[in-house]
Every structure is written in structure tokens, then in C-alpha cells.
Design a protein around this motif. Structure first.
Motif, PDB file in Angstrom:
ATOM      1  N   TRP A 184     -11.157  -3.913  -6.281  1.00  0.00           N
ATOM      2  CA  TRP A 184     -10.596  -3.643  -7.607  1.00  0.00           C
ATOM      3  C   TRP A 184     -10.321  -2.163  -7.822  1.00  0.00           C
ATOM      4  O   TRP A 184      -9.552  -1.781  -8.727  1.00  0.00           O
ATOM      5  N   LEU A 185     -10.918  -1.294  -6.978  1.00  0.00           N
ATOM      6  CA  LEU A 185     -10.642   0.140  -7.093  1.00  0.00           C
ATOM      7  C   LEU A 185      -9.194   0.466  -6.742  1.00  0.00           C
ATOM      8  O   LEU A 185      -8.677   1.496  -7.160  1.00  0.00           O
ATOM      9  N   GLN A 192     -13.214  11.194  -3.139  1.00  0.00           N
ATOM     10  CA  GLN A 192     -12.702  10.283  -2.112  1.00  0.00           C
ATOM     11  C   GLN A 192     -13.721   9.950  -1.027  1.00  0.00           C
ATOM     12  O   GLN A 192     -13.920   8.776  -0.706  1.00  0.00           O
ATOM     13  N   PRO A 193     -14.393  10.950  -0.419  1.00  0.00           N
ATOM     14  CA  PRO A 193     -15.424  10.586   0.562  1.00  0.00           C
ATOM     15  C   PRO A 193     -16.559   9.775  -0.067  1.00  0.00           C
ATOM     16  O   PRO A 193     -17.123   8.891   0.592  1.00  0.00           O
ATOM     17  N   LEU A 194     -16.898  10.061  -1.332  1.00  0.00           N
ATOM     18  CA  LEU A 194     -17.960   9.302  -2.004  1.00  0.00           C
ATOM     19  C   LEU A 194     -17.540   7.850  -2.206  1.00  0.00           C
ATOM     20  O   LEU A 194     -18.301   6.922  -1.916  1.00  0.00           O
ATOM     21  N   ALA A 253     -10.373   7.193  -6.149  1.00  0.00           N
ATOM     22  CA  ALA A 253     -10.768   5.794  -6.008  1.00  0.00           C
ATOM     23  C   ALA A 253      -9.729   4.994  -5.230  1.00  0.00           C
ATOM     24  O   ALA A 253     -10.062   4.071  -4.474  1.00  0.00           O
ATOM     25  N   PHE A 254      -8.465   5.337  -5.395  1.00  0.00           N
ATOM     26  CA  PHE A 254      -7.372   4.580  -4.785  1.00  0.00           C
ATOM     27  C   PHE A 254      -7.302   4.747  -3.270  1.00  0.00           C
ATOM     28  O   PHE A 254      -7.165   3.769  -2.526  1.00  0.00           O
ATOM     29  N   HIS A 255      -7.375   5.976  -2.804  1.00  0.00           N
ATOM     30  CA  HIS A 255      -7.050   6.259  -1.406  1.00  0.00           C
ATOM     31  C   HIS A 255      -7.923   5.553  -0.366  1.00  0.00           C
ATOM     32  O   HIS A 255      -7.376   4.989   0.607  1.00  0.00           O
ATOM     33  N   PHE A 308       0.835  -1.207   0.000  1.00  0.00           N
ATOM     34  CA  PHE A 308       0.000   0.000   0.000  1.00  0.00           C
ATOM     35  C   PHE A 308       0.868   1.254   0.000  1.00  0.00           C
ATOM     36  O   PHE A 308       0.553   2.241  -0.667  1.00  0.00           O
ATOM     37  N   SER A 309       1.971   1.226   0.734  1.00  0.00           N
ATOM     38  CA  SER A 309       2.857   2.390   0.777  1.00  0.00           C
ATOM     39  C   SER A 309       3.524   2.631  -0.577  1.00  0.00           C
ATOM     40  O   SER A 309       3.636   3.768  -1.039  1.00  0.00           O
ATOM     41  N   GLY A 310       3.957   1.545  -1.239  1.00  0.00           N
ATOM     42  CA  GLY A 310       4.599   1.687  -2.545  1.00  0.00           C
ATOM     43  C   GLY A 310       3.647   2.202  -3.607  1.00  0.00           C
ATOM     44  O   GLY A 310       3.997   3.067  -4.412  1.00  0.00           O
ATOM     45  N   SER A 311       2.419   1.672  -3.608  1.00  0.00           N
ATOM     46  CA  SER A 311       1.433   2.163  -4.572  1.00  0.00           C
ATOM     47  C   SER A 311       1.021   3.589  -4.243  1.00  0.00           C
ATOM     48  O   SER A 311       0.727   4.388  -5.146  1.00  0.00           O
ATOM     49  N   HIS A 312       1.032   3.930  -2.959  1.00  0.00           N
ATOM     50  CA  HIS A 312       0.737   5.309  -2.546  1.00  0.00           C
ATOM     51  C   HIS A 312       1.814   6.257  -3.078  1.00  0.00           C
ATOM     52  O   HIS A 312       1.528   7.395  -3.474  1.00  0.00           O
TER      53      HIS A 312
END
Length: 394
Positions: A84-85, A70-72, A122-124, A22-26
Motif C-alpha cells: 500500500w506504500l 527511503q533506506p528505512l 515511501a514510493f521508491h 511502475f515506470s508511469g507512476s515513477h
């Protein structure tokens, strides 16, 4: 029996493979959004012959599409997680920015920037939720590692623009396309574990109610602090090349790297300290310590300005991961929404601030922007005193 289970949960270790995935993709996601987009403004400005207000519209659209979505996405994921998001989001965020390298006009540029922003939105929430599930009893440390990835991406964004894109021009952004496909390889491999953890979590919710009610007033106050912090960060990264106009673009972007890079270090150490002294105390201290550096930065020059910028970035961004954990604890019934607010909506509101600051620059000059920025950490520290307390364990 319940006591022993609770004790075991508290001693549960980090799942390092997931945390670093998750950190690397972030890192990749924030590299191409909050990292490169503000740093690219000066190049977009020249390429499309824009004024300050038009230039900051690029940042606004990037941050607004990300922050509003993001909140949505978080609320949707709270009802029914969609793992998958995670890979789709980071892929779109990278591919969207890459396509700006062939944008024929400002409307096309804004469209591609919007695609990138929606991908980030979508990612966060899914990535932050996954970090929460993999954190064990080390909530602040896990979020610190996750946020360091993002902050490192933000730091390297200006550096990549400085050492590469300034020489290739914006067409050099097309080299990001292979990176988009690499991001899929990084994220897809963790999906089986994430699906399994979400199933376990859903079963747990049906047998044991999550403790604590959502504190929306506290979440609103914390969002205000995150917005002020975001305005400091975006204001420095976007307007530093214009403020220090005696420097070359490359030199100014390196200074932006110093600011955000110091913030990445502060984010990690802030997460470690928050587990020891509490996140409210860390939020107050970080803003108070940042205040004198923010106040004197517009008035110093040379090597001293680099030193002040380093300490300013370190202190003001050291509460980044702690604020995410704080938001999750104030909204225990809505982890996805909490992540969307802390990482997305609050941070993304910096895009609105950038347009406001662009208008001020057009009317009164860039120096006025830095005068305003210098008072924001103090306002944030005052608001932090009114934040509610919470239990240290979720």
C-alpha cells in the motif's frame, strides 16, 4: 530439475504491464520532486524573498526527507512488504507539492515539501522491488524502463515550470491535486499482482536461500559515485538559471529540460548497454565520457553550450539504472535496502550538496559552483575503478 528451473528463470520475460505501471507512476513521482522542486527554487526565492542558502534549504528538505526515509522504508519492506506504500507514497508526493501553492510562509512551505519528500521515500523501494519482480531475466533493461519514467519526470519538471508555473505563479501548483488522485488509479490496479508475487517470493526464500552475501564496502563505494552524479544533476538544474542570468527563467528552464531529457535517453540506452558490457564498465565509461563535457561547459556560450549540456546530461546520467541493478546485486539479501540506497539515499544526498553549493554561491558567486561541478565526474570515474565485480545473474 534444479538446472531446468534455473534455466527457465533466466529466460523469464518482462511482465510489461507491471513494468510500465511502475515506470508511469515513477514519472509522476519524480516530476513533482526531483523534477519540479529544483526548478521552482527561483520562484520560491522571489515569492518568499529568500537568499541563496535559504532557497536551497527547500531542495535540501525535499531530498533529505526522501533520501533518509527511503533506506528505512526499504529495510521495513525487506522484513514485511507493505504494497500500500506504492499508491500512498506517490499520492503524498504530488499532494505535498500541490499544497505549497497556498503556503503562507517559509515554515509552511518546508512542511509541505517534507510531506512530498516522505511520500517519495515511501514510493521508491516498493516500486523498485516491483520492477525487480517483474523484470524476469532482463534486470538492467527493466530498471532502465523504470528509471526512464523517473528521469522523464525530472526532465519535464523544469519544462512545466517554464511554460506554466512561471505564468500562473506558485498558486498554479494547485492544479496538481487532480493528478494526485489519478496516480491512485494508476497504482492501485497493480497491487493484487504485486501481493501475489511477494507471497511467491517469500515462499521461495523459505525453501531456497538467496545466493550471495551483502557487500557493504562495495555498496558504500557505489553510493559515493551516485552522490557525485546527483550533485552534478542537482547543481545544473538548480543553479543554471542563476549562472546564465542573461537568459529568461523560461529559457534557462528549457536548458534544464535539455540536460535531464538527454539523461533520460541515456538512462534507457545505458540499461541496454549494461546488460551487454556489464554495469561496472558502464559506470566507468559514463563518468569518463562526461568529464570533458563537464570541464568545458562553464567556458562555452550560445548554441555550443546547448550541445555540450546535451552530451553532458546524456553521459553522466546513463549509468542511473545500471547503478540500481549493481546495488541490488551487491546487497542480494536486502533488495529493499539496496533500492533505497541507490535511488533514495545516494540521490537524495544531492540536496545536501545543493545547500553547500548555495553557500558557495553566496560567498564566491555561482560560477565557482560550476567550476566545482566540472571535476565531479572524473572523481566518480576513479572511484568506479575500485568497485567489486559480481555475477551477472541474480
Amino acid at each position: 530439475m534444479e538446472a531446468s528451473q534455473s534455466s527457465a528463470q533466466q529466460q523469464e520475460p518482462l511482465y510489461r504491464r507491471a513494468i510500465f505501471t511502475f515506470s508511469g507512476s515513477h514519472f509522476l513521482n519524480d516530476l513533482v520532486t526531483t523534477g519540479m522542486v529544483p526548478a521552482l527554487v527561483i520562484l520560491y526565492k522571489h515569492a518568499f524573498e529568500l537568499n541563496y542558502t535559504q532557497s536551497t534549504l527547500i531542495v535540501l528538505l525535499s531530498y533529505l526527507t526522501s533520501s533518509v526515509s527511503q533506506p528505512l522504508f526499504g529495510m521495513i519492506a525487506d522484513r514485511k512488504p507493505r504494497v500500500w506504500l506504492l499508491p500512498a507514497g506517490v499520492f503524498c508526493s504530488i499532494m505535498g507539492l500541490a499544497l505549497t501553492g497556498i503556503a503562507p510562509s517559509l515554515p509552511w512551505l518546508l512542511l509541505f515539501i517534507s510531506i512530498s519528500g516522505l511520500g517519495s521515500g515511501a514510493f521508491h523501494p516498493e516500486a523498485s522491488r516491483g520492477t525487480h519482480l517483474a523484470s524476469g531475466s532482463k534486470k538492467s533493461l527493466a530498471q532502465a524502463i523504470f528509471q526512464v519514467g523517473g528521469n522523464a519526470g525530472q526532465a519535464f519538471g523544469p519544462l512545466i515550470v517554464s511554460v506554466f508555473i512561471t505564468y500562473t505563479g506558485i498558486k498554479g501548483l494547485l492544479w496538481l491535486i487532480p493528478i494526485a488522485f489519478i496516480s491512485l488509479l494508476i497504482t492501485v490496479q497493480i497491487l493484487p499482482w504485486l501481493k501475489e508475487e511477494l507471497i511467491i517470493t517469500q515462499r521461495h526464500k523459505t525453501t531456497q536461500k538467496v545466493k550471495g552475501a551483502n557487500n557493504y564496502l562495495g555498496a558504500s563505494l557505489l553510493s559515493c559515485i551516485i552522490i557525485l552524479r546527483s550533485w552534478c544533476q542537482i547543481g545544473v538544474v538548480v543553479f543554471l538559471p542563476f549562472f546564465m542570468d542573461s537568459l529568461s527563467v523560461q529559457q534557462a528552464e528549457i536548458l534544464s529540460f535539455v540536460f535531464v531529457g538527454a539523461g533520460a535517453l541515456g538512462t534507457y540506452l545505458g540499461g541496454v548497454w549494461a546488460d551487454k558490457i556489464g554495469t561496472k564498465q558502464l559506470l566507468i565509461l559514463s563518468m569518463l565520457i562526461a568529464t570533458p563535457f563537464a570541464l568545458i561547459f562553464p567556458h562555452v556560450h550560445g548554441v555550443l553550450s546547448i550541445i555540450v549540456l546535451l552530451f553532458f546530461g546524456f553521459s553522466v546520467l546513463s549509468s542511473f539504472s545500471a547503478s540500481v541493478v549493481y546495488m541490488q546485486r551487491m546487497l542480494p539479501q536486502s533488495i529493499g535496502l539496496a533500492s533505497g540506497l541507490a535511488i533514495g539515499f545516494g540521490v537524495g544526498a544531492g540536496g545536501i550538496g545543493s545547500v553547500f553549493m548555495g553557500g558557495i554561491s553566496d560567498a564566491f558567486g555561482v560560477s565557482t559552483v560550476f567550476t566545482i561541478l566540472s571535476f565531479l565526474p572524473l572523481v566518480g570515474a576513479i572511484i568506479a575503478f575500485f568497485l567489486p565485480k559480481y555475477q551477472e545473474q541474480l
